[in-house]
Write a protein that holds these residues in place. Structure first.
Motif, PDB file in Angstrom:
ATOM      1  N   VAL A  12       0.843  -1.211   0.000  1.00  0.00           N
ATOM      2  CA  VAL A  12       0.000   0.000   0.000  1.00  0.00           C
ATOM      3  C   VAL A  12       0.875   1.257   0.000  1.00  0.00           C
ATOM      4  O   VAL A  12       0.616   2.233  -0.724  1.00  0.00           O
ATOM      5  CB  VAL A  12      -0.959  -0.024   1.203  1.00  0.00           C
ATOM      6  CG1 VAL A  12      -1.678   1.313   1.359  1.00  0.00           C
ATOM      7  CG2 VAL A  12      -1.953  -1.149   1.079  1.00  0.00           C
ATOM      8  N   SER A  13       1.920   1.217   0.847  1.00  0.00           N
ATOM      9  CA  SER A  13       2.812   2.386   0.908  1.00  0.00           C
ATOM     10  C   SER A  13       3.498   2.616  -0.434  1.00  0.00           C
ATOM     11  O   SER A  13       3.647   3.769  -0.906  1.00  0.00           O
ATOM     12  CB  SER A  13       3.862   2.176   2.013  1.00  0.00           C
ATOM     13  OG  SER A  13       3.234   2.041   3.276  1.00  0.00           O
ATOM     14  N   PHE A  14       3.929   1.542  -1.037  1.00  0.00           N
ATOM     15  CA  PHE A  14       4.579   1.678  -2.358  1.00  0.00           C
ATOM     16  C   PHE A  14       3.617   2.239  -3.391  1.00  0.00           C
ATOM     17  O   PHE A  14       3.966   3.099  -4.221  1.00  0.00           O
ATOM     18  CB  PHE A  14       5.139   0.311  -2.791  1.00  0.00           C
ATOM     19  CG  PHE A  14       5.804   0.344  -4.120  1.00  0.00           C
ATOM     20  CD1 PHE A  14       7.103   0.853  -4.248  1.00  0.00           C
ATOM     21  CD2 PHE A  14       5.169  -0.134  -5.259  1.00  0.00           C
ATOM     22  CE1 PHE A  14       7.720   0.879  -5.480  1.00  0.00           C
ATOM     23  CE2 PHE A  14       5.785  -0.091  -6.477  1.00  0.00           C
ATOM     24  CZ  PHE A  14       7.080   0.406  -6.594  1.00  0.00           C
ATOM     25  N   ALA A  15       2.359   1.717  -3.340  1.00  0.00           N
ATOM     26  CA  ALA A  15       1.362   2.198  -4.301  1.00  0.00           C
ATOM     27  C   ALA A  15       1.088   3.679  -4.089  1.00  0.00           C
ATOM     28  O   ALA A  15       1.031   4.483  -5.049  1.00  0.00           O
ATOM     29  CB  ALA A  15       0.074   1.384  -4.162  1.00  0.00           C
ATOM     30  N   VAL A  16       0.898   4.059  -2.824  1.00  0.00           N
ATOM     31  CA  VAL A  16       0.637   5.486  -2.536  1.00  0.00           C
ATOM     32  C   VAL A  16       1.839   6.340  -2.954  1.00  0.00           C
ATOM     33  O   VAL A  16       1.697   7.419  -3.552  1.00  0.00           O
ATOM     34  CB  VAL A  16       0.312   5.667  -1.043  1.00  0.00           C
ATOM     35  CG1 VAL A  16       0.252   7.154  -0.686  1.00  0.00           C
ATOM     36  CG2 VAL A  16      -0.990   4.988  -0.691  1.00  0.00           C
ATOM     37  N   GLY A  17       3.027   5.842  -2.641  1.00  0.00           N
ATOM     38  CA  GLY A  17       4.225   6.583  -3.040  1.00  0.00           C
ATOM     39  C   GLY A  17       4.334   6.719  -4.550  1.00  0.00           C
ATOM     40  O   GLY A  17       4.725   7.777  -5.080  1.00  0.00           O
ATOM     41  N   SER A  18       4.005   5.596  -5.248  1.00  0.00           N
ATOM     42  CA  SER A  18       4.083   5.639  -6.716  1.00  0.00           C
ATOM     43  C   SER A  18       3.098   6.671  -7.263  1.00  0.00           C
ATOM     44  O   SER A  18       3.394   7.434  -8.200  1.00  0.00           O
ATOM     45  CB  SER A  18       3.793   4.247  -7.283  1.00  0.00           C
ATOM     46  OG  SER A  18       4.773   3.334  -6.856  1.00  0.00           O
ATOM     47  N   ILE A  19       1.876   6.645  -6.680  1.00  0.00           N
ATOM     48  CA  ILE A  19       0.857   7.610  -7.152  1.00  0.00           C
ATOM     49  C   ILE A  19       1.314   9.039  -6.898  1.00  0.00           C
ATOM     50  O   ILE A  19       1.201   9.919  -7.781  1.00  0.00           O
ATOM     51  CB  ILE A  19      -0.498   7.322  -6.467  1.00  0.00           C
ATOM     52  CG1 ILE A  19      -1.042   5.970  -6.938  1.00  0.00           C
ATOM     53  CG2 ILE A  19      -1.487   8.443  -6.734  1.00  0.00           C
ATOM     54  CD1 ILE A  19      -2.279   5.523  -6.193  1.00  0.00           C
ATOM     55  N   LEU A  20       1.834   9.274  -5.698  1.00  0.00           N
ATOM     56  CA  LEU A  20       2.302  10.628  -5.387  1.00  0.00           C
ATOM     57  C   LEU A  20       3.456  11.035  -6.296  1.00  0.00           C
ATOM     58  O   LEU A  20       3.527  12.194  -6.760  1.00  0.00           O
ATOM     59  CB  LEU A  20       2.730  10.702  -3.921  1.00  0.00           C
ATOM     60  CG  LEU A  20       1.602  10.566  -2.894  1.00  0.00           C
ATOM     61  CD1 LEU A  20       2.181  10.545  -1.480  1.00  0.00           C
ATOM     62  CD2 LEU A  20       0.596  11.712  -3.045  1.00  0.00           C
ATOM     63  N   LEU A  21       4.358  10.093  -6.535  1.00  0.00           N
ATOM     64  CA  LEU A  21       5.475  10.397  -7.438  1.00  0.00           C
ATOM     65  C   LEU A  21       4.994  10.695  -8.851  1.00  0.00           C
ATOM     66  O   LEU A  21       5.473  11.612  -9.523  1.00  0.00           O
ATOM     67  CB  LEU A  21       6.466   9.222  -7.434  1.00  0.00           C
ATOM     68  CG  LEU A  21       7.698   9.388  -8.336  1.00  0.00           C
ATOM     69  CD1 LEU A  21       8.521  10.609  -7.906  1.00  0.00           C
ATOM     70  CD2 LEU A  21       8.558   8.117  -8.301  1.00  0.00           C
TER      71      LEU A  21
END
Length: 524
Positions: free
Chosen positions: A28-37
């Motif tokens: 989830v953190s990776f997905a959120v980070g990817s989206i934010l990036l």
């Protein structure tokens, strides 16, 4: 063993659940980070595109508003950077073109102003012969177009060898009087130099040189720059055009050339006025000479008629046998003397009538008359000559013609002249006299079958001492005054007379006169 196994299973399950939770959190953190990036990168990429586009758009709006000095700065090295460079280059080119167009527009506006001013000057030169009015217009336009403050047009007197002001603009009465009191000759360093060099002379600053008396007057009045353009004719000095301005500096060559054009117009105006004055003086001299000639002819004609009437009277007495019967040869000779004397008397009467008309001494004796009676009297007078030549003479007078009012004797003289000429120049055929009333006018026509009159001669036969230049006319003789006098008499009645003719087909003379002539046309 079972309990141990269950404990191990529970521990494994708990471990697995912990690992799953950790893994899910990481995912989830990776997905959120990817989206934010992705959002951050998208914003950065979008702004790197939008900002240059906005800058380019703003620059294009400035260009559309006529602002070409600014530059658009785009750090991108991609197509947007190339586009920004092209926009800057286009802006520079448009700015340069816009300045050229503005300069050309200003030049055209100045040219239009100059042409309009020259047109006004030409109109003034051609519409009036008042020299002061024309020169005043010229000097005013010269000052306005040269963007100076004052101007003067001088005329040169060849007898006094001096220039004197004739027209001024932008100058006070005191300055005009001060300049007029100065003697400006060919030795003047400004006006005189320009006239002798036959070229414009300008003084950029009067204060940096020792001024002449005239220049000192001008300098004291606050003027610094002076341009002098001579007014010239071949081998002759006419005058000078001078414009002055309060600020110092050289005059542009374009202004110098324009002032030369105004100088040429001034020369033309002065020459026209001089020629008109000479023509007017000559016209007055000719008018006086014509009056004297007319008076002389009138006096001489009167003096010649008196003895000639005596000669005709004595010859008539001789023919009638008052002094005894004459031999046939003598009677024939006396008859010839009488005929020639009457012919001479007719010529003298013509000269006397014309002289009276030109001297303004011929007047109309207005009275009621009958057109029919005038026609009948004319037929009676010319019928013998027509019959002797074998010509048919017919007169047709419309019925119920009203009584006219005019000079019956003079109108009879006109009709006798027309009918007599028709009989004299017609060798065979007929002469017709027609009289009628049309639109408040009597119309009398004399038509013949004679040789006719060429179109070039038709415009001359009503002038004094003019005859159709052919052998027939020369053989018939005459002074060439009959039709001229007839035309004057008809015009004195307020009428017209003209001829219609084709060579070889006869002539038709048409006379129109008002039925009732007013008292205001009683005198010539």
């Amino acid at each position: 063993m079972v309990n141990i196994a269950e404990a191990d299973m529970v521990t494994a399950i708990e471990t697995t659940e912990g690992a799953y939770g950790t893994s899910r959190l990481i995912v989830v953190s990776f997905a959120v980070g990817s989206i934010l990036l992705a959002l951050a990168l998208g914003y950065i990429i979008s702004w790197s595109l939008i900002e240059p586009v906005k800058k380019i758009e703003t620059r294009l709006r400035q260009i559309a508003a006529g602002e070409f000095a600014q530059q658009v700065t785009v750090v991108n090295r991609d197509e947007l950077g190339v586009l920004a460079g092209n926009v800057n280059q286009t802006s520079e080119q448009l700015g340069r073109l816009y300045q050229e167009v503005q300069a050309r527009t200003a030049e055209l506006a100045r040219s239009v102003g100059e042409l309009e001013a020259l047109g006004e000057v030409s109109k003034a030169v051609n519409s009036t012969l008042d020299l002061d009015t024309v020169l005043q217009t010229i000097v005013a336009k010269a000052v306005q177009l040269s963007e100076t403050d004052a101007g003067t047009i001088y005329v040169f007197s060849s007898t006094r060898q001096q220039f004197r002001p004739r027209a001024t603009y932008g100058m006070g009465d005191e300055l005009i009087a001060a300049i007029s009191n100065q003697a400006i000759g060919l030795n003047d360093p400004g006006i005189g130099d320009a006239a002798l060099r036959r070229a414009p002379v300008q003084v950029p600053d009067l204060s940096v040189r020792t001024p002449s008396p005239v220049q000192k007057v001008v300098l004291d009045a606050g003027y610094r720059g002076v341009l002098v353009v001579p007014l010239l004719r071949p081998n002759k000095i006419v005058g000078a055009l001078v414009v002055r301005r309060r600020k110092p500096g050289e005059f542009d060559q374009q202004i110098v050339h324009l002032m030369e054009t105004f100088a040429d117009q001034s020369v033309l105006a002065i020459q026209n006025a001089k020629l008109f004055r000479e023509i007017e003086e000559k016209s007055q001299e000719l008018e006086a000479a014509s009056r004297h000639k007319s008076q002389f002819l009138a006096n001489m004609s009167h003096e010649l008629r008196t003895p000639l009437n005596s000669v005709l009277g004595f010859t008539e007495l001789l023919v009638d046998g008052i002094y005894g019967e004459l031999p046939d040869k003598a009677k024939t000779t006396v008859a010839r003397v009488q005929a020639n004397g009457r012919h001479l008397l007719g010529l003298i009467n013509d000269v006397l009538d014309l002289s009276k008309i030109e001297a303004g001494q011929l007047t109309l004796a207005l009275e009621d008359y009958s057109v029919g009676q005038i026609v009948r009297s004319t037929v009676t007078a010319v019928e013998p000559l027509a019959r002797s030549k074998g010509l048919s003479l017919a007169a047709t007078v419309a019925e119920n013609l009203p009584l006219g009012r005019g000079d019956e004797r003079r109108l009879t003289q006109v009709l006798l002249n027309l009918a007599g000429n028709a009989v004299k120049f017609t060798e065979r055929g007929a002469i017709d006299i027609l009289a009628d009333a049309v639109d408040g006018h009597f119309e009398i026509i004399v038509r013949d079958t004679g040789p006719g009159i060429a179109p070039t001669d038709q415009a001359l036969i009503f002038d004094e001492f003019q005859q159709v230049d052919n052998s027939s006319t020369r053989q018939k003789g005459g002074t060439g005054l009959g039709l001229a006098i007839s035309k004057r008499i008809v015009e004195m009645h307020g009428g017209t007379i003209g001829v219609e003719s084709v060579p070889g087909s006869g002539s038709t003379f048409r006379m129109k006169i008002p039925i009732r002539v007013g008292e205001d046309v009683k005198a010539a």
